[in-house]
Scaffold this motif. Structure first.
Motif, mmCIF file in Angstrom:
data_model
loop_
_atom_site.group_PDB
_atom_site.id
_atom_site.type_symbol
_atom_site.label_atom_id
_atom_site.label_comp_id
_atom_site.label_asym_id
_atom_site.label_seq_id
_atom_site.Cartn_x
_atom_site.Cartn_y
_atom_site.Cartn_z
ATOM 1 N N LEU A 57 80.094 30.513 51.603
ATOM 2 C CA LEU A 57 80.935 29.629 50.796
ATOM 3 C C LEU A 57 82.068 30.404 50.126
ATOM 4 O O LEU A 57 83.228 29.968 50.140
ATOM 5 C CB LEU A 57 80.088 28.920 49.740
ATOM 6 N N ASP A 58 81.756 31.552 49.560
ATOM 7 C CA ASP A 58 82.779 32.325 48.868
ATOM 8 C C ASP A 58 83.817 32.874 49.840
ATOM 9 O O ASP A 58 84.996 33.003 49.488
ATOM 10 C CB ASP A 58 82.143 33.463 48.074
ATOM 11 N N ARG A 103 86.020 24.129 46.058
ATOM 12 C CA ARG A 103 84.604 24.212 46.439
ATOM 13 C C ARG A 103 84.197 23.003 47.281
ATOM 14 O O ARG A 103 83.446 23.137 48.254
ATOM 15 C CB ARG A 103 83.733 24.312 45.181
ATOM 16 N N ASP A 122 73.687 24.338 55.617
ATOM 17 C CA ASP A 122 72.453 24.914 55.070
ATOM 18 C C ASP A 122 72.531 26.421 54.872
ATOM 19 O O ASP A 122 71.544 27.058 54.507
ATOM 20 C CB ASP A 122 71.272 24.581 55.976
ATOM 21 N N ARG A 123 73.726 27.020 55.101
ATOM 22 C CA ARG A 123 73.856 28.471 54.971
ATOM 23 C C ARG A 123 74.962 28.867 53.987
ATOM 24 O O ARG A 123 75.544 29.942 54.095
ATOM 25 C CB ARG A 123 74.154 29.100 56.348
ATOM 26 N N LEU A 124 75.243 28.019 53.013
ATOM 27 C CA LEU A 124 76.341 28.266 52.085
ATOM 28 C C LEU A 124 76.178 29.579 51.331
ATOM 29 O O LEU A 124 77.157 30.281 51.073
ATOM 30 C CB LEU A 124 76.461 27.122 51.081
ATOM 31 N N SER A 125 74.957 29.919 50.972
ATOM 32 C CA SER A 125 74.723 31.106 50.150
ATOM 33 C C SER A 125 74.440 32.357 50.979
ATOM 34 O O SER A 125 74.250 33.439 50.412
ATOM 35 C CB SER A 125 73.561 30.857 49.187
ATOM 36 N N SER A 126 74.426 32.234 52.301
ATOM 37 C CA SER A 126 74.108 33.377 53.167
ATOM 38 C C SER A 126 75.292 34.333 53.268
ATOM 39 O O SER A 126 76.443 33.907 53.398
ATOM 40 C CB SER A 126 73.728 32.894 54.562
ATOM 41 N N LYS A 127 74.993 35.620 53.214
ATOM 42 C CA LYS A 127 76.015 36.633 53.428
ATOM 43 C C LYS A 127 76.139 36.915 54.930
ATOM 44 O O LYS A 127 75.226 36.613 55.706
ATOM 45 C CB LYS A 127 75.674 37.909 52.659
ATOM 46 N N SER A 135 79.194 35.419 49.961
ATOM 47 C CA SER A 135 78.465 34.388 50.699
ATOM 48 C C SER A 135 79.420 33.653 51.646
ATOM 49 O O SER A 135 80.648 33.805 51.557
ATOM 50 C CB SER A 135 77.844 33.383 49.729
ATOM 51 N N THR A 157 82.975 23.502 51.133
ATOM 52 C CA THR A 157 81.655 23.003 51.524
ATOM 53 C C THR A 157 81.769 22.039 52.698
ATOM 54 O O THR A 157 80.971 22.091 53.643
ATOM 55 C CB THR A 157 80.980 22.310 50.332
#
Length: 242
Positions: free
Chosen positions: A101-102, A119, A133-138, A99, A123
């Protein structure tokens, strides 16, 4: 201060060698935004990688805040990179299975920082580039401009002293490119030294110094394409010379 002294880059092809540049000097001081230009193949990206300790010169040395790097061990060079530098590349350099974030957290994992604090910083960096709003997006779920902003967040999350960018807007549309350049202007204003390789004329508005690498020679250019130490030649800094 970041200094390059007597740098040489040499390529070997069979029994023949090709010298890209030699005896090259450059000094980047506190608070500066520096742009490196030059025709394709002139060596500007190679120079950027040597300044950022991603490539080792055949001769000469890169001095980072007074530390001579040529004699450092691989581990010491890596530690210096992780502590002092953030990198932004033309192809984004994101891990496709992670993601946003990762991807930003990778820097902190390599630095061995506690995950909770990492983290929080990651963030905050994504929020700074407009991707809260796109932290989890790949990466596959993001546009090119958004992917580049993730790479910028990764580069700045640990508050590096130097941010090095290699053609960061080359694969972007004009609107995304402007937003990315504006981000670099903000990064510079808030304390990081920025060194950018670019073909974008729009980026010249950000620069304190513009250097052209041509035939192995690095010369500083004024906004009209002249070297401050030379008489006018009628040569302009146009898109074909960048």
């Amino acid at each position: 201060m970041l200094e390059a002294r007597n740098l040489k880059k040499q390529f070997l092809s069979g029994e023949e060698s090709f010298v890209l540049y030699e005896r090259l000097d450059l000094t980047v001081r506190e608070g500066e935004f520096v742009i490196l230009t030059g025709r394709s193949g002139s060596g500007k990206s190679t120079l950027l990688y040597q300044l950022g300790l991603l490539d080792t010169p055949a001769e000469g040395d890169v001095i980072v805040d007074g530390a001579y790097t040529r004699g450092l061990s691989r581990t010491a060079r890596t530690d210096l990179r992780l502590d002092h530098f953030g990198y932004v590349f033309q192809d984004y350099g994101l891990m496709p299975e992670l993601s946003a974030l990762d991807n930003v957290l990778l820097t902190f994992v390599m630095r061995g920082e506690p995950m909770a604090a990492a983290r929080e910083k990651a963030t905050a960096a994504l929020d700074r580039v407009g991707l809260a709003d796109r932290l989890s997006s790949k990466p596959s779920q993001l546009s090119g401009g958004q992917q580049q902003r993730v790479s910028i967040a990764r580069a700045i999350a640990h508050a590096p002293r130097y941010v090095l960018a290699d053609e960061p807007t080359a694969n972007l549309d004009s609107a995304s490119a402007k937003r990315v350049l504006d981000l670099f202007g903000d990064i510079h204003r808030t304390g990081s030294i920025v060194i950018m390789v670019t073909h974008e004329l729009e980026s010249l508005r950000l620069a304190d110094h513009v250097y052209e690498l041509h035939d192995g020679v690095l010369r500083e250019m004024t906004r009209d394409g002249q070297s401050p130490n030379e008489k006018p030649t009628g040569v302009n800094l146009d898109p074909h010379s960048l």
